[in-house]
Design a protein around this motif. Structure first.
Motif, PDB file in Angstrom:
ATOM      1  N   LYS A 123      49.331  37.753  68.214  1.00 20.82           N
ATOM      2  CA  LYS A 123      48.391  37.791  67.263  1.00 20.82           C
ATOM      3  C   LYS A 123      46.996  37.704  67.725  1.00 20.82           C
ATOM      4  O   LYS A 123      45.996  38.556  67.264  1.00 20.82           O
ATOM      5  CB  LYS A 123      48.552  36.644  66.236  1.00 20.82           C
ATOM      6  N   GLY A 124      46.919  36.784  68.791  1.00 21.29           N
ATOM      7  CA  GLY A 124      45.522  36.516  69.602  1.00 21.29           C
ATOM      8  C   GLY A 124      45.273  38.100  70.363  1.00 21.29           C
ATOM      9  O   GLY A 124      43.957  38.304  70.254  1.00 21.29           O
ATOM     10  N   ARG A 125      46.081  38.504  70.984  1.00 26.48           N
ATOM     11  CA  ARG A 125      45.886  39.647  71.687  1.00 26.48           C
ATOM     12  C   ARG A 125      45.306  40.578  70.629  1.00 26.48           C
ATOM     13  O   ARG A 125      44.549  41.656  71.139  1.00 26.48           O
ATOM     14  CB  ARG A 125      46.933  40.008  72.582  1.00 26.48           C
ATOM     15  N   ARG A 126      46.245  40.828  69.767  1.00 25.61           N
ATOM     16  CA  ARG A 126      45.843  42.063  68.830  1.00 25.61           C
ATOM     17  C   ARG A 126      44.592  41.890  68.080  1.00 25.61           C
ATOM     18  O   ARG A 126      43.841  42.771  67.993  1.00 25.61           O
ATOM     19  CB  ARG A 126      46.998  41.776  67.647  1.00 25.61           C
ATOM     20  N   ASP A 127      44.158  40.619  67.875  1.00 23.28           N
ATOM     21  CA  ASP A 127      42.641  40.326  67.250  1.00 23.28           C
ATOM     22  C   ASP A 127      41.614  40.898  68.541  1.00 23.28           C
ATOM     23  O   ASP A 127      40.584  41.482  68.079  1.00 23.28           O
ATOM     24  CB  ASP A 127      42.570  38.809  67.107  1.00 23.28           C
ATOM     25  N   VAL A 128      41.834  40.714  69.739  1.00 27.66           N
ATOM     26  CA  VAL A 128      40.724  40.906  70.488  1.00 27.66           C
ATOM     27  C   VAL A 128      40.881  42.433  70.718  1.00 27.66           C
ATOM     28  O   VAL A 128      39.641  42.952  70.765  1.00 27.66           O
ATOM     29  CB  VAL A 128      41.392  40.305  72.072  1.00 27.66           C
ATOM     30  N   VAL A 129      41.974  43.057  70.846  1.00 26.27           N
ATOM     31  CA  VAL A 129      41.838  44.542  70.755  1.00 26.27           C
ATOM     32  C   VAL A 129      41.451  45.189  69.514  1.00 26.27           C
ATOM     33  O   VAL A 129      40.485  46.067  69.856  1.00 26.27           O
ATOM     34  CB  VAL A 129      43.466  45.041  71.008  1.00 26.27           C
ATOM     35  N   ARG A 130      41.753  44.689  68.399  1.00 28.30           N
ATOM     36  CA  ARG A 130      40.892  45.220  67.248  1.00 28.30           C
ATOM     37  C   ARG A 130      39.449  44.971  67.331  1.00 28.30           C
ATOM     38  O   ARG A 130      38.759  45.948  66.739  1.00 28.30           O
ATOM     39  CB  ARG A 130      41.522  44.545  65.968  1.00 28.30           C
ATOM     40  N   LYS A 131      38.781  43.755  67.782  1.00 29.17           N
ATOM     41  CA  LYS A 131      37.562  43.620  67.690  1.00 29.17           C
ATOM     42  C   LYS A 131      36.947  44.583  68.599  1.00 29.17           C
ATOM     43  O   LYS A 131      35.808  45.083  68.504  1.00 29.17           O
ATOM     44  CB  LYS A 131      37.176  41.882  68.048  1.00 29.17           C
ATOM     45  N   ALA A 132      37.740  44.764  69.886  1.00 28.53           N
ATOM     46  CA  ALA A 132      36.944  45.667  70.956  1.00 28.53           C
ATOM     47  C   ALA A 132      36.729  46.971  70.234  1.00 28.53           C
ATOM     48  O   ALA A 132      36.025  47.748  70.796  1.00 28.53           O
ATOM     49  CB  ALA A 132      37.869  45.556  71.996  1.00 28.53           C
ATOM     50  N   LYS A 135      34.105  47.508  67.928  1.00 34.82           N
ATOM     51  CA  LYS A 135      32.656  47.803  68.440  1.00 34.82           C
ATOM     52  C   LYS A 135      32.766  49.200  69.101  1.00 34.82           C
ATOM     53  O   LYS A 135      31.306  49.812  69.197  1.00 34.82           O
ATOM     54  CB  LYS A 135      32.629  46.694  69.723  1.00 34.82           C
TER      55      LYS A 135
END
Length: 136
Positions: A123-132, A135
């Motif tokens: 979940k944490g990795r998915r959030d980081v990728v989604r935010k990147a 942008k």
């Protein structure tokens, strides 16, 4: 009539490295030391803990690895020397097939809490990728 090229690349041959699909050594690799008939071969795995034995083809999977120039009916000592000389065990462990098998085994051995931790990490990795991506 011209000869058609074969689609098969893995043949039952002396020196072929095989993955055992059943029995007490399931998941280990061994080498075909001698071909008995159309159903069985003598296999040997001195570096993997597989004793020299007759083994049916239907319970083994042929790998792409071959121990080159292994003499027919070679004893355990000779098989050991050829395996060490060519580094066949290391080649197997570096192959994507062996690494996938290891990952699956590791995943199957997780307990409930460890699976929960994996879910949180994904979940944490998915959030980081989604935010990147948002942008960009």
């Amino acid at each position: 009539m011209p000869e058609q090229p074969s689609n098969f690349t893995r043949f039952v041959e002396v020196g072929r490295v095989v993955l055992l699909k059943s029995g007490p050594q399931e998941g280990q690799i061994a080498v075909i030391a001698e071909i008995i008939d159309h159903n069985r071969a003598i296999i040997d795995g001195p570096l993997t803990g597989v004793p020299r034995q007759s083994f049916p083809y239907r319970h083994m999977t042929l790998t792409p690895l071959v121990v080159a120039k292994l003499p027919r009916g070679a004893g355990t000592g000779v098989v050991r020397k050829f395996l060490e000389k060519e580094g066949t065990i290391d080649k197997w462990q570096k192959s994507s097939w062996a690494q996938k098998r290891e990952a699956v085994a590791k995943r199957r051995s997780l307990n409930d809490f460890q699976r929960f931790c994996v879910m949180l990490a994904k979940k944490g990795r998915r959030d980081v990728v989604r935010k990147a991506l948002s942008k960009a």
